[in-house]
Design a protein around this motif. Structure first.
Motif, PDB file in Angstrom:
ATOM      1  N   ARG A 219       0.830  -1.206   0.000  1.00 40.67           N
ATOM      2  CA  ARG A 219       0.000   0.000   0.000  1.00 40.67           C
ATOM      3  C   ARG A 219       0.865   1.257   0.000  1.00 40.67           C
ATOM      4  O   ARG A 219       0.601   2.211  -0.739  1.00 40.67           O
ATOM      5  CB  ARG A 219      -0.930  -0.017   1.214  1.00 40.67           C
ATOM      6  N   GLN A 220       1.917   1.258   0.805  1.00 37.13           N
ATOM      7  CA  GLN A 220       2.761   2.442   0.904  1.00 37.13           C
ATOM      8  C   GLN A 220       3.683   2.620  -0.302  1.00 37.13           C
ATOM      9  O   GLN A 220       4.205   3.708  -0.530  1.00 37.13           O
ATOM     10  CB  GLN A 220       3.584   2.393   2.188  1.00 37.13           C
ATOM     11  N   SER A 221       3.892   1.564  -1.054  1.00 36.84           N
ATOM     12  CA  SER A 221       4.789   1.664  -2.212  1.00 36.84           C
ATOM     13  C   SER A 221       4.039   1.931  -3.516  1.00 36.84           C
ATOM     14  O   SER A 221       4.664   2.209  -4.546  1.00 36.84           O
ATOM     15  CB  SER A 221       5.610   0.379  -2.356  1.00 36.84           C
ATOM     16  N   THR A 222       2.716   1.876  -3.470  1.00 36.41           N
ATOM     17  CA  THR A 222       1.946   2.060  -4.708  1.00 36.41           C
ATOM     18  C   THR A 222       0.890   3.153  -4.620  1.00 36.41           C
ATOM     19  O   THR A 222       0.501   3.718  -5.641  1.00 36.41           O
ATOM     20  CB  THR A 222       1.239   0.747  -5.102  1.00 36.41           C
ATOM     21  N   SER A 223       0.423   3.471  -3.414  1.00 39.28           N
ATOM     22  CA  SER A 223      -0.646   4.452  -3.261  1.00 39.28           C
ATOM     23  C   SER A 223      -0.146   5.866  -3.511  1.00 39.28           C
ATOM     24  O   SER A 223       0.950   6.235  -3.101  1.00 39.28           O
ATOM     25  CB  SER A 223      -1.239   4.360  -1.854  1.00 39.28           C
ATOM     26  N   ALA A 224      -0.988   6.662  -4.173  1.00 40.68           N
ATOM     27  CA  ALA A 224      -0.635   8.051  -4.437  1.00 40.68           C
ATOM     28  C   ALA A 224      -0.554   8.856  -3.141  1.00 40.68           C
ATOM     29  O   ALA A 224       0.165   9.850  -3.058  1.00 40.68           O
ATOM     30  CB  ALA A 224      -1.666   8.679  -5.370  1.00 40.68           C
ATOM     31  N   ALA A 225      -1.275   8.411  -2.128  1.00 41.88           N
ATOM     32  CA  ALA A 225      -1.288   9.116  -0.843  1.00 41.88           C
ATOM     33  C   ALA A 225      -0.354   8.472   0.172  1.00 41.88           C
ATOM     34  O   ALA A 225      -0.460   8.730   1.373  1.00 41.88           O
ATOM     35  CB  ALA A 225      -2.714   9.142  -0.283  1.00 41.88           C
ATOM     36  N   ALA A 226       0.581   7.652  -0.309  1.00 44.17           N
ATOM     37  CA  ALA A 226       1.438   6.869   0.585  1.00 44.17           C
ATOM     38  C   ALA A 226       2.182   7.744   1.593  1.00 44.17           C
ATOM     39  O   ALA A 226       2.228   7.438   2.777  1.00 44.17           O
ATOM     40  CB  ALA A 226       2.432   6.047  -0.226  1.00 44.17           C
ATOM     41  N   GLY A 227       2.784   8.825   1.120  1.00 41.30           N
ATOM     42  CA  GLY A 227       3.574   9.656   2.019  1.00 41.30           C
ATOM     43  C   GLY A 227       2.773  10.221   3.166  1.00 41.30           C
ATOM     44  O   GLY A 227       3.195  10.192   4.319  1.00 41.30           O
ATOM     45  N   ALA A 228       1.563  10.701   2.863  1.00 46.08           N
ATOM     46  CA  ALA A 228       0.724  11.308   3.890  1.00 46.08           C
ATOM     47  C   ALA A 228       0.250  10.276   4.896  1.00 46.08           C
ATOM     48  O   ALA A 228       0.261  10.522   6.112  1.00 46.08           O
ATOM     49  CB  ALA A 228      -0.468  12.000   3.243  1.00 46.08           C
ATOM     50  N   THR A 229      -0.200   9.120   4.416  1.00 42.56           N
ATOM     51  CA  THR A 229      -0.709   8.108   5.339  1.00 42.56           C
ATOM     52  C   THR A 229       0.414   7.494   6.156  1.00 42.56           C
ATOM     53  O   THR A 229       0.225   7.181   7.337  1.00 42.56           O
ATOM     54  CB  THR A 229      -1.471   7.007   4.591  1.00 42.56           C
ATOM     55  N   PHE A 230       1.588   7.342   5.584  1.00 41.54           N
ATOM     56  CA  PHE A 230       2.715   6.814   6.356  1.00 41.54           C
ATOM     57  C   PHE A 230       3.105   7.790   7.454  1.00 41.54           C
ATOM     58  O   PHE A 230       3.361   7.392   8.591  1.00 41.54           O
ATOM     59  CB  PHE A 230       3.928   6.547   5.461  1.00 41.54           C
ATOM     60  N   GLY A 231       3.133   9.075   7.145  1.00 48.55           N
ATOM     61  CA  GLY A 231       3.480  10.072   8.149  1.00 48.55           C
ATOM     62  C   GLY A 231       2.535  10.041   9.331  1.00 48.55           C
ATOM     63  O   GLY A 231       2.967  10.095  10.489  1.00 48.55           O
ATOM     64  N   ARG A 232       1.248   9.932   9.064  1.00 48.71           N
ATOM     65  CA  ARG A 232       0.261   9.846  10.131  1.00 48.71           C
ATOM     66  C   ARG A 232       0.457   8.576  10.954  1.00 48.71           C
ATOM     67  O   ARG A 232       0.451   8.608  12.183  1.00 48.71           O
ATOM     68  CB  ARG A 232      -1.145   9.850   9.527  1.00 48.71           C
TER      69      ARG A 232
END
Length: 262
Positions: A219-232
């Motif tokens: 999910r974190q390597s393919t999602s366009a929102a990966a950076g934001a969701t990982f940070g949270r």
């Protein structure tokens, strides 16, 4: 990760009472840096409000701010911790997650501290998105993975060849970026490397061997929102980790100097 010993009580900052006997002298901590920065912060704080702010709190806040200053997320870090008085290299060697742990060992290690599989996936990236490791920690992975002079088959062959040019069989060689190509930025790039079998450590590759951690990597390597969701997610996991083994009240002490007990 001090929590895998006694908790967030800054024992990793203590110098050894006897030569080579503190946590910072243990092999898993050889690549740790920045002790002088924490010492400088503590010295400045002691001049303004002596005996109030613990080294444990300074460490927690410095970790948060370092992530933010390198492009990562920001979270509210609780304070009020006190400092521990004991630091033993043996405890670090026996309790810190090894860079050679498989997924079962990692899950057990994290679960023993009340952390979930998601926390494992999140904090692995947080620990490895910035910084370096010595060639020594990947020697077996490159040259003797199963004891038969072989290379870890989970490692991308081209990447393995690149690493062998830098790291010699005996462990000699330069420090290596934990997150190749993005080792100075707090971001989700780590997951792309893991998904491509280019994670540096055995524990990085192990994240693909459990359905929960693998799903998070994907999910974190393919999602366009990966950076934001990982940070949270990283902020939430750091808050959880920062609450483990905390000393308060009359427990421990507020050290005057972070490297020494009072």
């Amino acid at each position: 990760m001090c929590i895998f010993l006694k908790g967030c009580e800054a024992s990793v900052l203590l110098d050894a009472a006897e030569e080579g006997d503190a946590e910072k002298d243990a092999s898993p901590n050889f690549s740790l840096r920045g002790y002088d920065v924490i010492d400088d912060v503590k010295s400045a704080i002691e001049k303004s409000c002596p005996g109030v702010v613990s080294c444990a709190d300074i460490l927690a806040l410095a970790a948060r701010d370092a992530v933010r200053l390198t492009g990562g997320s920001f979270w509210k870090a609780e304070t009020g911790r006190r400092d521990g008085r004991i630091s033993l290299s043996k405890e670090a060697d026996e309790n810190l997650p090894s860079s050679n742990f498989n997924i079962a060992q990692l899950k057990q290690n994290f679960a023993s501290k009340g952390l979930t599989k998601k926390d494992l996936a999140v904090l692995s990236a947080g620990a490895h998105t910035i910084g370096v490791a010595s060639c020594f920690v990947i020697t077996d992975r490159l040259y003797n993975f199963t004891g038969r002079s072989d290379t870890d088959p989970a490692l991308d062959p081209t990447f393995a060849s690149e690493l062998k040019k830098k790291c010699k069989p005996g462990g000699g060689g330069p420090f290596l970026e934990l997150d190749q190509g993005s080792s100075t930025i707090s971001d989700a790039h780590f997951y792309k490397a893991v998904r491509q079998n280019r994670g540096l450590l055995t524990t990085d590759a192990a994240l693909l061997n459990d359905h929960v951690t693998r799903a998070y990597v994907n999910r974190q390597s393919t999602s366009a929102a990966a950076g934001a969701t990982f940070g949270r997610d990283f902020g939430e996991s750091m808050v959880k980790m920062g609450e483990i083994g905390v000393l308060t009240g009359n427990e421990g002490e507020i050290r005057k100097r972070c490297a020494f007990v009072n």
